[in-house]
Design an enzyme around this catalytic site. Structure first.
Site, PDB file in Angstrom:
ATOM      1  CG  ASN A  66      -1.914  -1.099   0.783  1.00 57.59           C
ATOM      2  OD1 ASN A  66      -2.563  -1.257  -0.027  1.00 57.59           O
ATOM      3  ND2 ASN A  66      -2.968  -1.154   1.819  1.00 57.59           N
ATOM      4  CB  CYS A  75      -4.473  -5.217  -5.142  1.00 60.66           C
ATOM      5  SG  CYS A  75      -5.187  -3.862  -5.803  1.00 60.66           S
ATOM      6  CG  ASN A  77      -8.956  -3.027  -9.329  1.00 60.64           C
ATOM      7  OD1 ASN A  77     -10.521  -3.413 -10.053  1.00 60.64           O
ATOM      8  ND2 ASN A  77     -10.021  -1.865  -8.757  1.00 60.64           N
ATOM      9  CG  HIS A 161     -13.040  -6.392   2.278  1.00 58.24           C
ATOM     10  ND1 HIS A 161     -13.142  -5.389   1.119  1.00 58.24           N
ATOM     11  CD2 HIS A 161     -11.964  -7.401   1.577  1.00 58.24           C
ATOM     12  CE1 HIS A 161     -11.973  -5.421   0.129  1.00 58.24           C
ATOM     13  NE2 HIS A 161     -11.088  -6.324   0.639  1.00 58.24           N
ATOM     14  CG  ASN A 192      -9.103  -2.548   2.462  1.00 57.76           C
ATOM     15  OD1 ASN A 192      -8.424  -2.018   2.192  1.00 57.76           O
ATOM     16  ND2 ASN A 192      -8.982  -4.216   2.666  1.00 57.76           N
ATOM     17  CD  GLU A 210      -7.669   0.098  -2.422  1.00 58.31           C
ATOM     18  OE1 GLU A 210      -6.931  -0.884  -1.457  1.00 58.31           O
ATOM     19  OE2 GLU A 210      -8.262   0.393  -3.051  1.00 58.31           O
ATOM     20  NE  ARG A 211      -5.144  -3.222   4.836  1.00 60.58           N
ATOM     21  CZ  ARG A 211      -5.008  -5.595   5.207  1.00 60.58           C
ATOM     22  NH1 ARG A 211      -5.198  -5.321   6.538  1.00 60.58           N
ATOM     23  NH2 ARG A 211      -5.141  -5.649   4.615  1.00 60.58           N
ATOM     24  CB  CYS A 219     -11.756  -1.742  -3.855  1.00 60.86           C
ATOM     25  SG  CYS A 219     -10.759  -2.903  -3.075  1.00 60.86           S
ATOM     26  N   GLY A 220     -10.693  -3.555  -6.076  1.00 62.18           N
ATOM     27  CA  GLY A 220     -11.426  -5.190  -6.973  1.00 62.18           C
ATOM     28  C   GLY A 220     -12.221  -5.736  -5.454  1.00 62.18           C
ATOM     29  N   GLY A 222     -12.681  -5.089  -2.529  1.00 65.82           N
ATOM     30  CA  GLY A 222     -13.553  -4.371  -2.320  1.00 65.82           C
ATOM     31  C   GLY A 222     -15.416  -4.655  -2.740  1.00 65.82           C
TER      32      GLY A 222
END
Length: 276
Positions: A66, A75, A77, A161, A192, A210-211, A219-220, A222
């Protein structure tokens, strides 16, 4: 140290992607933060490293950092950008890959239309697996935040999440509730935070704080978490269009014990070199 990198994005969720197979890469948390700076560095939400696989069953190893310098396990995306990067860079010509991540293997598929599908794995719903502090698993949990009681769903897509149902994402208090929920003590590894508006049973709108990165355009993982939460609450069909500020994804989930499938684009912006 001079690094070659490629700037990419998945629906505006942007990344610097680095080939750590053909160049030596050893970055500290502070160096990742320096690279992430949008004024004095490259600027990105996450840094993605492409490394050689450590097992015989995987094609590559996929690592994610991150913008705050912390390494994370998933992640979505970024996974699509990872697939496009290794093909564009000539690291593989396969249309289907299995990659290692800190949360387990990911399956990536290049579709004929240019879209990329990611098998995001089976969502983890037990509180201890998220991790989330709760005595038993429930569809939703009550969370005390900023002198309010909120109803959230909590699950892991390889990263934690929280999903909050809202009437209108345009007016949702993402800037205040996002960091407050992200750092809530019941999420020991932070979380997240997704703000989900249900348009109908096959379409949602979503914003994600996002965290370690703050609110991003998409956010994919997410998107996957939101669809799982909506399905568990019996409000969504198996295949759902997820509308994010950066664009649209299609997320499908057949139910408990089954993997979540996500499909969307990946875009290469430019290639560059930077000295640290």
């Amino acid at each position: 140290m001079i690094l070659n990198f490629t700037k990419m994005h998945g629906l505006g969720n942007d990344f610097a992607v680095i080939d750590a197979i053909n160049q030596s890469v050893a970055l500290t948390s502070e160096q990742v933060q320096q690279l992430a700076d949008r004024h004095f560095g490259i600027g990105f939400d996450q840094l993605l490293l492409v490394e050689a696989a450590t097992t015989t069953t995987a094609d590559f190893r996929y690592r994610i950092y991150n913008a705050d310098g912390g390494e994370v396990a998933q992640c979505g995306n970024g996974a699509r950008c990872f697939m496009q990067f290794v093909r564009e860079q000539g690291l593989t010509d396969k249309a289907q890959l299995q990659v290692e991540t800190a949360s387990g293997p990911l399956q990536l598929v290049q579709q004929a239309d240019g879209q990329i599908s990611v098998d995001m794995g089976v969502p983890r719903l037990e509180p201890a697996d998220i991790p989330f502090v709760a005595p038993v698993r429930e569809r939703t949990y009550t969370l005390d935040v900023l002198d309010r009681q909120l109803e959230i769903a909590a699950l892991s897509m390889g990263n934690p999440h929280a999903v909050l149902l809202v009437d209108d994402i345009e007016t949702a208090p993402v800037a205040s509730l996002g960091p407050a929920i992200e750092n809530h003590p019941r999420f020991p590894e932070r979380v997240n935070v997704g703000f989900m508006q249900i348009v109908n049973n096959d379409s949602i709108r979503l914003r994600v704080f996002e965290r370690g990165a703050g609110e991003t355009l998409a956010c994919g993982s997410g998107a996957c978490a939101a669809v799982v939460a909506g399905r568990l609450q019996e409000q969504l069909l198996e295949s759902v269009k997820v509308i994010l500020n950066g664009g649209e994804l299609v997320v499908s989930w057949a139910g408990e014990g089954r993997p979540v499938l996500m499909t969307g684009p990946a875009t290469t912006v430019y290639q560059g070199r930077i000295e640290l």
